[in-house]
Design a protein around this motif. Sequence first.
Motif, PDB file in Angstrom:
ATOM      1  N   LEU A  32       0.836  -1.207   0.000  1.00 25.53           N
ATOM      2  CA  LEU A  32       0.000   0.000   0.000  1.00 25.53           C
ATOM      3  C   LEU A  32       0.870   1.256   0.000  1.00 25.53           C
ATOM      4  CD1 LEU A  32      -2.664  -1.122   2.634  1.00 25.53           C
ATOM      5  CD2 LEU A  32      -3.075  -0.806   0.183  1.00 25.53           C
ATOM      6  N   ALA A  33       1.933   1.227   0.795  1.00 26.01           N
ATOM      7  CA  ALA A  33       2.811   2.400   0.883  1.00 26.01           C
ATOM      8  C   ALA A  33       3.546   2.641  -0.430  1.00 26.01           C
ATOM      9  CB  ALA A  33       3.805   2.218   2.026  1.00 26.01           C
ATOM     10  N   LYS A  34       4.039   1.579  -1.050  1.00 27.17           N
ATOM     11  CA  LYS A  34       4.770   1.728  -2.303  1.00 27.17           C
ATOM     12  C   LYS A  34       3.893   2.345  -3.383  1.00 27.17           C
ATOM     13  CE  LYS A  34       8.429   0.327  -3.409  1.00 27.17           C
ATOM     14  NZ  LYS A  34       9.757   0.988  -3.467  1.00 27.17           N
ATOM     15  N   CYS A  35       2.609   2.051  -3.341  1.00 31.66           N
ATOM     16  CA  CYS A  35       1.674   2.617  -4.330  1.00 31.66           C
ATOM     17  C   CYS A  35       1.027   3.894  -3.829  1.00 31.66           C
ATOM     18  CB  CYS A  35       0.593   1.588  -4.662  1.00 31.66           C
ATOM     19  SG  CYS A  35       1.183   0.240  -5.680  1.00 31.66           S
ATOM     20  N   ARG A  36       1.478   4.360  -2.651  1.00 27.47           N
ATOM     21  CA  ARG A  36       0.912   5.575  -2.055  1.00 27.47           C
ATOM     22  C   ARG A  36      -0.605   5.451  -1.885  1.00 27.47           C
ATOM     23  NH1 ARG A  36       5.761   5.815  -1.803  1.00 27.47           N
ATOM     24  NH2 ARG A  36       7.042   7.696  -1.896  1.00 27.47           N
ATOM     25  N   VAL A  37      -1.042   4.250  -1.542  1.00 20.24           N
ATOM     26  CA  VAL A  37      -2.460   4.026  -1.251  1.00 20.24           C
ATOM     27  C   VAL A  37      -2.635   4.205   0.254  1.00 20.24           C
ATOM     28  CG1 VAL A  37      -4.398   2.417  -1.338  1.00 20.24           C
ATOM     29  CG2 VAL A  37      -2.690   2.406  -3.168  1.00 20.24           C
ATOM     30  N   SER A  38      -3.012   5.390   0.641  1.00 27.29           N
ATOM     31  CA  SER A  38      -3.123   5.689   2.074  1.00 27.29           C
ATOM     32  C   SER A  38      -4.535   5.373   2.561  1.00 27.29           C
ATOM     33  CB  SER A  38      -2.771   7.155   2.350  1.00 27.29           C
ATOM     34  OG  SER A  38      -3.560   8.002   1.541  1.00 27.29           O
ATOM     35  N   ASP A  39      -4.910   4.089   2.456  1.00 23.45           N
ATOM     36  CA  ASP A  39      -6.229   3.637   2.900  1.00 23.45           C
ATOM     37  C   ASP A  39      -6.202   3.562   4.426  1.00 23.45           C
ATOM     38  OD1 ASP A  39      -8.297   1.626   3.754  1.00 23.45           O
ATOM     39  OD2 ASP A  39      -8.776   1.740   1.617  1.00 23.45           O
TER      40      ASP A  39
END
Length: 295
Positions: A32-39
């Motif tokens: 999630l962090a690598k894709c900047r998905v700040s869910d």
Amino acid sequence: MDAPLLSSIAAPSMSRLQEFDAPGLSNMAWALAKCRVSDSPLLKAIAARALSSLEDWAAQHLSKIAWSFATVRLSHTPLLDAICWRARAQIHEFSSQNISNTAWSYASLGVLDVPLLSALASEALRPIRQFCAQHLSNPAWSCATLVWRHPPLLTSIASASIARIVDFDSQGLSNTVWSFATCTWHDDPLMHAISSAAIRLMREFSSKHLVTTAWAFAFLVFDDAPLMDSISAESVPRMGSFESRQLANLAWSCANLCYSDSPLLDALASASMRLLPQCHTQDLQNTAWAYYMLS
């Protein structure tokens, strides 16, 4: 990586987190962090699940989940506190990458945990000559960012960095010299090594790294004319891309080093005139002071 896919995976993952072990939880947070998905709901659920099993986590999983939360700028205090406790208990299992990433993570989130930082610093001292360039620059940057000085660590980083200076890229050089300047740590051999390496790589420096490097040398009042000549030659053609703060800091650096280079000062003046409406008060003051001192 596919960010939309990861966003879609988030919902079913929420209901099955109890099935995730330490590698699964840390890898999910990392992806999630690598894709900047700040869910935030999923990451908070991952944190809650991690807290229930953290005593079984290995060093690499502790550092990976800390890095993940720091990368998306999510400061989860209970998780960070628990990681501190667990990391100190198994600090001898931390590799150079684990030490570097953990220090970077807490610094990025602005969390000053002295017992953790002291443990990381002490563990780094023995094998530090085997650290790669990034693993050397990250702890130095962390000390500077958190305004925390650890003399044995800084001395060791300086010595090890000199030995590996050819491995540093422009960002590593800029971050390292900024860190030592911010810590007001004078190490002449390191400054000479950084200068020589930076001159060789100057065309790879971004505008930010050019200004940061000049600022660091100026802040430490380390006069290096060849380096400043190189920064000047690289900055003048790119002056139109500099931000107002960068222009002011570069002018201040020139003045603090008594470095008067007409092409650079003329380009700075011209670019500053165009950006005056965007300048902050401190930028205006620094620029005015610089040109007064150089006049």
